[in-house]
Design an enzyme around this catalytic site. Sequence first.
Site, PDB file in Angstrom:
ATOM      1  N   HIS A   1      -7.447   8.345  13.479  1.00  0.00           N
ATOM      2  CA  HIS A   1      -6.123   8.173  14.074  1.00  0.00           C
ATOM      3  C   HIS A   1      -5.395   9.518  14.139  1.00  0.00           C
ATOM      4  O   HIS A   1      -4.400   9.736  13.440  1.00  0.00           O
ATOM      5  CB  HIS A   1      -5.307   7.169  13.255  1.00  0.00           C
ATOM      6  CG  HIS A   1      -5.883   5.790  13.222  1.00  0.00           C
ATOM      7  ND1 HIS A   1      -6.975   5.469  12.448  1.00  0.00           N
ATOM      8  CD2 HIS A   1      -5.503   4.650  13.862  1.00  0.00           C
ATOM      9  CE1 HIS A   1      -7.249   4.177  12.615  1.00  0.00           C
ATOM     10  NE2 HIS A   1      -6.382   3.665  13.465  1.00  0.00           N
TER      11      HIS A   1
ATOM     12  N   SER B   1      -3.622  -1.305   4.719  1.00  0.00           N
ATOM     13  CA  SER B   1      -3.115  -2.614   5.114  1.00  0.00           C
ATOM     14  C   SER B   1      -1.604  -2.462   5.185  1.00  0.00           C
ATOM     15  O   SER B   1      -0.924  -2.317   4.170  1.00  0.00           O
ATOM     16  CB  SER B   1      -3.512  -3.682   4.093  1.00  0.00           C
ATOM     17  OG  SER B   1      -3.129  -4.954   4.536  1.00  0.00           O
TER      18      SER B   1
ATOM     19  N   ASN C   1       7.652   6.715  15.911  1.00  0.00           N
ATOM     20  CA  ASN C   1       7.019   7.351  17.072  1.00  0.00           C
ATOM     21  C   ASN C   1       6.928   6.416  18.285  1.00  0.00           C
ATOM     22  O   ASN C   1       6.276   6.748  19.271  1.00  0.00           O
ATOM     23  CB  ASN C   1       5.646   7.926  16.706  1.00  0.00           C
ATOM     24  CG  ASN C   1       4.645   6.864  16.302  1.00  0.00           C
ATOM     25  OD1 ASN C   1       4.734   5.711  16.720  1.00  0.00           O
ATOM     26  ND2 ASN C   1       3.677   7.251  15.480  1.00  0.00           N
TER      27      ASN C   1
ATOM     28  N   LEU D   1       5.319   3.980  19.402  1.00  0.00           N
ATOM     29  CA  LEU D   1       4.127   3.296  19.888  1.00  0.00           C
ATOM     30  C   LEU D   1       3.321   2.703  18.740  1.00  0.00           C
ATOM     31  O   LEU D   1       3.060   3.376  17.747  1.00  0.00           O
ATOM     32  CB  LEU D   1       3.242   4.255  20.677  1.00  0.00           C
ATOM     33  CG  LEU D   1       3.814   4.745  21.999  1.00  0.00           C
ATOM     34  CD1 LEU D   1       2.893   5.783  22.624  1.00  0.00           C
ATOM     35  CD2 LEU D   1       4.043   3.581  22.957  1.00  0.00           C
TER      36      LEU D   1
ATOM     37  N   LYS E   1       4.297  10.275  19.242  1.00  0.00           N
ATOM     38  CA  LYS E   1       2.886  10.114  18.884  1.00  0.00           C
ATOM     39  C   LYS E   1       2.057  11.125  19.673  1.00  0.00           C
ATOM     40  O   LYS E   1       2.270  11.320  20.879  1.00  0.00           O
ATOM     41  CB  LYS E   1       2.449   8.688  19.219  1.00  0.00           C
ATOM     42  CG  LYS E   1       1.274   8.180  18.425  1.00  0.00           C
ATOM     43  CD  LYS E   1       1.174   6.667  18.562  1.00  0.00           C
ATOM     44  CE  LYS E   1       0.099   6.104  17.644  1.00  0.00           C
ATOM     45  NZ  LYS E   1       0.112   4.628  17.660  1.00  0.00           N
TER      46      LYS E   1
ATOM     47  N   GLU F   1       6.753 -12.900  -3.604  1.00  0.00           N
ATOM     48  CA  GLU F   1       5.468 -12.743  -4.298  1.00  0.00           C
ATOM     49  C   GLU F   1       4.728 -11.475  -3.897  1.00  0.00           C
ATOM     50  O   GLU F   1       3.983 -10.907  -4.706  1.00  0.00           O
ATOM     51  CB  GLU F   1       4.584 -13.974  -4.047  1.00  0.00           C
ATOM     52  CG  GLU F   1       5.064 -15.235  -4.752  1.00  0.00           C
ATOM     53  CD  GLU F   1       6.138 -15.995  -3.990  1.00  0.00           C
ATOM     54  OE1 GLU F   1       6.670 -16.985  -4.537  1.00  0.00           O
ATOM     55  OE2 GLU F   1       6.445 -15.604  -2.825  1.00  0.00           O
TER      56      GLU F   1
ATOM     57  N   PHE G   1       1.581 -20.146  -5.148  1.00  0.00           N
ATOM     58  CA  PHE G   1       2.396 -19.149  -4.454  1.00  0.00           C
ATOM     59  C   PHE G   1       1.746 -17.772  -4.443  1.00  0.00           C
ATOM     60  O   PHE G   1       2.152 -16.901  -3.654  1.00  0.00           O
ATOM     61  CB  PHE G   1       3.784 -19.067  -5.079  1.00  0.00           C
ATOM     62  CG  PHE G   1       4.517 -20.389  -5.082  1.00  0.00           C
ATOM     63  CD1 PHE G   1       4.174 -21.397  -4.186  1.00  0.00           C
ATOM     64  CD2 PHE G   1       5.524 -20.637  -5.991  1.00  0.00           C
ATOM     65  CE1 PHE G   1       4.828 -22.615  -4.190  1.00  0.00           C
ATOM     66  CE2 PHE G   1       6.197 -21.848  -6.005  1.00  0.00           C
ATOM     67  CZ  PHE G   1       5.850 -22.845  -5.101  1.00  0.00           C
TER      68      PHE G   1
ATOM     69  N   ASP H   1       4.806 -33.608  -7.988  1.00  0.00           N
ATOM     70  CA  ASP H   1       5.339 -32.633  -7.031  1.00  0.00           C
ATOM     71  C   ASP H   1       4.583 -32.618  -5.704  1.00  0.00           C
ATOM     72  O   ASP H   1       5.126 -32.223  -4.679  1.00  0.00           O
ATOM     73  CB  ASP H   1       5.314 -31.226  -7.639  1.00  0.00           C
ATOM     74  CG  ASP H   1       6.513 -30.962  -8.527  1.00  0.00           C
ATOM     75  OD1 ASP H   1       7.480 -31.738  -8.463  1.00  0.00           O
ATOM     76  OD2 ASP H   1       6.480 -29.975  -9.283  1.00  0.00           O
TER      77      ASP H   1
ATOM     78  N   ARG I   1       0.166 -27.146 -16.288  1.00  0.00           N
ATOM     79  CA  ARG I   1       1.555 -27.554 -16.477  1.00  0.00           C
ATOM     80  C   ARG I   1       1.720 -28.475 -17.684  1.00  0.00           C
ATOM     81  O   ARG I   1       2.599 -28.270 -18.521  1.00  0.00           O
ATOM     82  CB  ARG I   1       2.043 -28.267 -15.219  1.00  0.00           C
ATOM     83  CG  ARG I   1       3.474 -28.789 -15.331  1.00  0.00           C
ATOM     84  CD  ARG I   1       3.866 -29.566 -14.095  1.00  0.00           C
ATOM     85  NE  ARG I   1       5.272 -29.900 -14.081  1.00  0.00           N
ATOM     86  CZ  ARG I   1       5.869 -30.576 -13.119  1.00  0.00           C
ATOM     87  NH1 ARG I   1       5.153 -30.998 -12.075  1.00  0.00           N
ATOM     88  NH2 ARG I   1       7.159 -30.834 -13.181  1.00  0.00           N
TER      89      ARG I   1
END
Length: 608
Positions: free
Chosen positions: A31, A118, A178, A180, A240, A357, A382, A414, A464
């Site tokens: 890149h 990521s 940039n 783009l 860019k 989270e 979660f 629940d 639980r």
Amino acid sequence: MAERDLRFLGELAAQLRVDSVRASAEAGSGHPTSSMSAADLMAVLFAHHLRYDFEDPGNPANDHLIFSKGHASPLLYSLFKAAGAVTDRELLRFRKRGSRMEGHPTPRLPWVDVATGSLGQGLPVGVGVAMAGRLERMPYRVWVLCGDSELAEGSIWEAAEQAGDTGLDNLTLVVDVNRLGQRGPTRHGWDTGAYARRFGAFGWHTIEVDGHDPGAIDDAFQEAHGVRGRPTAILARTRKGEGVRAVADREGAHGKPLKEPEPAVAELGGERDLRVEVRSPDRAGEPYRFEGGELVLPEYKVGDQVATRSAFGEALAALGAARGDVVALDGEVADSTKTEEFGRAFPERFFEMYIAEQQLVAAAMGLAVRGWVPYAATFAAFLTRAYDFIRMAGVSRSPIRLVGSHAGVSIGEDGPSQMGLEDLAMMRAVYDSTVLYPCDANQAAALTVEMADLTGVSYLRTTRGATPVIHQQGERFPIGGSCVLRRSPSDRATIVAAGITVHEALAAAETLAAEGVQVGVVDMYSIKPIDTAVLVEAATTTGNLITVEDHRPEGGLGDAVLDAVSELGPRVVKLAVHGMPGSATPGEQLADARIDRHAIVAAVNRLV
């Protein structure tokens, strides 16, 4: 700024662009255009503001630089070359097999804290590192380089809220606006004001700047140093592919080496071999650490009814008293996960991350960068929201400890939205992870302590409801082990269970024994790594294995057992949660899912 300094910064930025073009061209991928847009920003940072000792990356006073836009790795590696940390030869091994110059940065390089690439993760991790700076009372600054495309990620705004709410003035975000993205223009293009309003709403100090004006960039960084009580976001308008007419601000050039690198290098003024003297940090003493003491674990009597989540909370508080490096993070469910025990005892080392989270896991990673021992807890269900962060923690080899409570159908009324039924599969798939599932309080307490010295991502699954204590006080539970609870020479099958189903398996074994059918029972508290030796022995002697788990059939205990014994060819029957649960009592849920004692008895009778 003096004209001489401006000329040097311009030449340094041009070198960074040239080297980004060269490295990507040599690799045939990469890149470069995303690197070229941020070259001026990073040239000024390295030359004037970053405080880092490249010969001692472990120096606790070093600043931290996180490339959230990890695809701009050619720029980062070119910076390392300019600082004298890597050679030109190594730079040109970019993306080659065996090279440290990977496509996106990882901690294989000692100057890289966490793996990035990521998008949307660098700022949340940077928040954690900045939190650590406050905790250890060190003056270092955290610098995060983001792209404008990743500001569409919700995790960025979880981080913005956390940093703004806690006033992390040791954190500076540099946004390379940039315009783009990968497939075309970003949502707000060059409207840096739109981003400024958003960050400002979260309590940040914002600075809008021309990202190709070294003097203005230098002024912005200097201003960020002087801000107190708020983090700073520098919103830099850039182009860019800056410096090369063929790609500058052109769509369709993302993620590709330049088609004609030699003319591009010539247009940028040719190759250079400038060196930038990155200033080492001033001596700042040792990071503050809290005192420890003797470890006095809670103990529970056999026959007591205690929830493993409660035992975890009490054990974590005991561990905190013994070790001053332990910290806890909560996802606004501390009264349920029982991390509130730690929070009451050690409020300075307890971090409320609220219902965010992704930021919960990222902050744990940031604290681990600085050598803290983080335990991050929320409902098992979660944690799925943060799975990309957990996956990247595996790539980073980050030693974080995750705790998921309210696992399985056994939570009761629940219903399915609250039931962690995929978490074992999720955590087993993470690189070099450890997955633990205690069945009683003494086991949960012991495993909480065992996790403290593990490397990589580790996960403790808690229940639980209260379950009977079946293990003795002081019993040890090594990682990778198991507990054989019943075994005889006349066993016709072995039931392998973990957590809540251990108690169902023992009850089923009693019923079967009364009917004249002997079965073994194994408490497989360590699901990864798994006790292969015990499983092989059971498969060899009985030939029949029945796994029972409060989890989906894919990827959990049953599949872990199959992986261990598949070459031996025993019969393996997997009892797991196949249907979609509704609301019911815990006992009814186990029965409806066909993982209770009666279902186990029926499965054994069918098998033998």
